[in-house]
Design a protein around this motif. Structure first.
Motif, short mmCIF file in Angstrom:
data_model
loop_
_atom_site.label_atom_id
_atom_site.label_comp_id
_atom_site.label_asym_id
_atom_site.label_seq_id
_atom_site.Cartn_x
_atom_site.Cartn_y
_atom_site.Cartn_z
N UNK A 1 0.76 -1.34 -0.04
CA UNK A 1 -0.04 -0.14 -0.09
C UNK A 1 0.91 1.14 0.05
N UNK A 2 1.78 1.20 0.91
CA UNK A 2 2.91 2.46 1.05
C UNK A 2 3.64 2.50 -0.32
N UNK A 3 4.13 1.59 -0.92
CA UNK A 3 4.92 1.64 -2.14
C UNK A 3 3.84 1.97 -3.35
N UNK A 4 2.71 1.53 -3.41
CA UNK A 4 1.68 2.27 -4.44
C UNK A 4 1.59 3.75 -4.39
N UNK B 1 2.76 6.59 -6.92
CA UNK B 1 1.61 7.48 -7.54
C UNK B 1 1.61 8.84 -7.01
N UNK B 2 2.21 9.23 -5.94
CA UNK B 2 2.28 10.71 -5.32
C UNK B 2 2.69 11.57 -6.34
N UNK C 1 2.92 11.46 -9.55
CA UNK C 1 1.70 11.70 -10.82
C UNK C 1 0.37 12.47 -10.48
N UNK C 2 0.27 12.04 -9.22
CA UNK C 2 -0.97 12.87 -8.50
C UNK C 2 -0.96 14.27 -8.30
N UNK C 3 0.46 14.58 -7.83
CA UNK C 3 0.91 16.04 -7.70
C UNK C 3 1.00 16.90 -9.00
N UNK C 4 1.27 16.19 -10.19
CA UNK C 4 1.39 16.53 -11.27
C UNK C 4 0.08 17.01 -11.99
N UNK C 5 -0.99 15.97 -11.74
CA UNK C 5 -2.35 16.12 -12.18
C UNK C 5 -2.85 17.42 -11.39
N UNK C 6 -2.77 17.58 -10.22
CA UNK C 6 -3.18 18.42 -9.40
C UNK C 6 -2.68 19.85 -9.87
N UNK C 7 -1.23 20.04 -10.28
CA UNK C 7 -0.74 21.01 -10.47
C UNK C 7 -1.46 21.43 -11.72
#
Length: 77
Positions: free
Chosen positions: A16-19, A23-24, A26-32
């Motif tokens: 779970x932590x590795x996932x 993903x972190x 990529x999610x930051x890039x989507x949010x930005x």
């Protein structure tokens, strides 16, 4: 039996932590990207209704930090 369950729980948590670690970014890039593409005036209208008056002022040339510090100085007196 308890040890096997604990080992499985730890493996599940590790995965779970590795996932989320992968993903972190990529999610930051989507949010930005979503924030940069957002129409602020339209977002305000959606939040507060169509009757919301939004003035079309030019963008500020400063962050407002100097004005904020002036207000804080007045409050200290």
């Amino acid at each position: 039996m308890g040890d096997q369950h604990t080992i499985q729980d730890r493996e599940l948590m590790r995965r779970w932590v590795e996932t989320w670690r992968r993903a972190g970014p990529e999610l930051d890039e989507i949010r930005r990207h979503e924030i940069e593409a957002m129409d602020t005036a339209e977002a305000i209208r959606q939040l507060f209704g169509p009757m919301t008056v939004i003035r079309d002022l030019p963008p500020r040339t400063t962050s407002g930090l100097i004005e904020q510090q002036a207000w804080f100085a007045k409050l200290r007196r």
